[in-house]
Design a protein around this motif. Structure first.
Motif, mmCIF file in Angstrom:
data_model
loop_
_atom_site.group_PDB
_atom_site.id
_atom_site.type_symbol
_atom_site.label_atom_id
_atom_site.label_comp_id
_atom_site.label_asym_id
_atom_site.label_seq_id
_atom_site.Cartn_x
_atom_site.Cartn_y
_atom_site.Cartn_z
ATOM 1 N N SER A 189 0.855 -0.970 0.124
ATOM 2 C CA SER A 189 -0.632 -0.041 -0.170
ATOM 3 C C SER A 189 0.806 1.350 -0.081
ATOM 4 O O SER A 189 0.844 2.400 -0.204
ATOM 5 C CB SER A 189 -0.722 0.439 1.192
ATOM 6 N N ASP A 204 -5.932 -1.555 -4.910
ATOM 7 C CA ASP A 204 -5.499 -1.632 -3.637
ATOM 8 C C ASP A 204 -6.506 -2.712 -2.815
ATOM 9 O O ASP A 204 -7.642 -2.231 -2.205
ATOM 10 C CB ASP A 204 -5.441 -0.319 -2.417
ATOM 11 N N GLU A 205 -6.209 -4.106 -2.934
ATOM 12 C CA GLU A 205 -6.983 -5.028 -2.605
ATOM 13 C C GLU A 205 -8.633 -4.884 -2.837
ATOM 14 O O GLU A 205 -9.186 -4.981 -1.533
ATOM 15 C CB GLU A 205 -6.954 -5.433 -1.222
HETATM 16 MG MG LIG Z 1 -2.166 -2.620 1.999
#
Ligand SMILES: [Mg+2]
Ligand SMILES: Nc1ncnc2c1ncn2[C@@H]1O[C@H](COP(=O)(O)OP(=O)(O)O)[C@@H](O)[C@H]1O
Length: 375
Positions: A44, A159-160
């Motif tokens: 991240s 991001d995920e």
């Molecule tokens: Mg992360």
């Protein structure tokens, strides 16, 4: 359309913690790059530096021709989808999709066109008048992706994005996002994509290439196939693949002019190819790595060499069994097709069996550097 380049990129947080250690990465225009690694490896942080949401402590980020270190997020030509996408609850799907464009003062007819186009790609046409609370989790996630698409960014950042969905929805969204990428490419408007996940299935199925990270370092950047079959080091070997590769301590010993791997107090002969590659490593401590599908198990001794272990546990996966062998002071996992495993398993557990490796698929890692010596 733009390539993305990290040049000695570094992040030191204000508390002094160094999260990213000077990484170099080049993502081609239109490429789907997955950044994967365990929680806390700085996926991240890296993505947020690319997005402009986190300051860059050292090195540079380039998007296309430009160094963007000091550009605001909205000047970078990117759009981002997060795990915790928040749709505006009091706005319809159409309004949610249009919101970012309105802020950028785009003319209304162009906004309508771009929203309709995105809605069509993501099959949101029927949902445009609904409020977020009238959507299922998967539909809401599609709207979140739609909000990124309408901006027609040069670079998509994820991001995920699927972590909050259940397994089935995750699988279908995975395919949808991959298809979307292909569709944009086909239409001549390829979007460079950087997709962060801790999930190796997402990484393996979605990435043109995958960047594996550990503690703020890049361990390998390669195609899914190469990561699986030619891992550069022990970390990548262990991280990619389920069930995990068997990685165990061993030693390379020479007997009568040939090299063997020690397995407890037994020996497995290396293949000719491995023997040549490892000729300079005689008597060294190593780790061997063998994927469970390349371990054979039998009630009878193998004619071409093998070792013995105790079959201690089995797991029935339907089409195959995971067979666990106690060998020396550790366990090995073997993956065996059901028809082959069934007669052996029916004879009961906790007894001696024979096993061998497909030595052409065996990796040997240096015990100190953990680098793969067998590539
Ligand atoms: Mg992360
Ligand atoms: N604001 C912060 N201050 C200090 N350390 C942070 C901060 N944000 C993240 N970290 C640390 O940086 C490392 C990487 O975090 P992160 O990028 O969130 O990892 P990932 O996304 O791979 O799980 C972790 O050790 C995390 O604790």
């Amino acid at each position: 359309m733009a390539e993305v380049i990290f040049n000695k990129l570094e992040k030191v947080y204000s508390n002094g913690f160094k999260a990213v250690h000077g990484i170099d990465l080049k993502i081609a225009e239109g490429e789907f790059m997955v950044i994967v690694g365990p929680s806390g490896c700085a996926k991240s942080t890296t993505l947020r530096m690319l997005a402009g949401l986190e300051t860059i402590s050292g090195g540079e980020v380039r998007i296309g021709e430009k160094v963007v270190n000091n550009l605001a997020p909205k000047e970078r030509g990117i759009a981002m989808v997060f795990q915790n996408y928040a749709l505006y609850p009091h706005m319809t799907v159409r309004e949610n999709l249009a919101f970012g464009l309105k802020l950028s003062k785009m003319p209304k007819d162009q906004i309508d066109r771009q929203v309709d186009e995105a809605a069509k790609i993501l099959e949101l046409d029927e949902l445009l008048d609904r409020l977020p609370r009238q959507l299922s989790g998967g539909q809401a996630q599609r709207v979140a992706v739609g909000r990124a698409i309408v901006k027609k960014p040069d670079v998509f950042l994820f991001d995920e994005p699927l972590s909050n969905l259940d397994a089935k929805l995750r699988a279908s969204m995975r395919i949808r996002i991959s298809d979307l990428h292909k569709q944009l490419k086909k239409s001549g408007k390829p979007a460079t994509t950087v997709y962060v996940t801790h999930d190796q299935t997402e990484a393996m199925t979605m990435g043109d290439r995958i960047c594996v990270m550990k503690l703020g370092h890049i361990m390998q950047v390669d195609t899914p196939d190469n990561l699986y079959h030619k891992p550069k080091n022990m970390f990548v070997a262990g991280f990619i693949g389920a069930p995990e590769m068997n990685i165990r301590a061993s030693k390379l010993v020479e007997k009568e002019g040939h090299l063997y791997l020690t397995i407890g107090d037994e020996f497995l002969p290396l293949s000719n190819v491995l023997e040549q590659k490892l000729a300079g490593h005689k008597n060294e401590d190593v780790f061997y790595g063998i994927r469970p599908e390349f371990v054979s198990v039998s009630d009878e001794p193998f004619t071409d060499g093998g070792c013995t272990g105790e079959m201690v546990r089995v797991e029935n996966m339907g089409h195959e069994f995971f067979v666990y062998l106690k060998v020396a002071n550790y366990e090995l996992t073997a993956r065996i097709p059901s028809d082959e495993a069934k007669p052996m398993i029916d004879k009961g557990l906790n007894r001696k069996v024979y096993f061998k490796f497909d030595m052409n698929k065996c990796h040997i890692f240096d015990a100190k550097t953990e680098q793969n010596l067998s590539l």
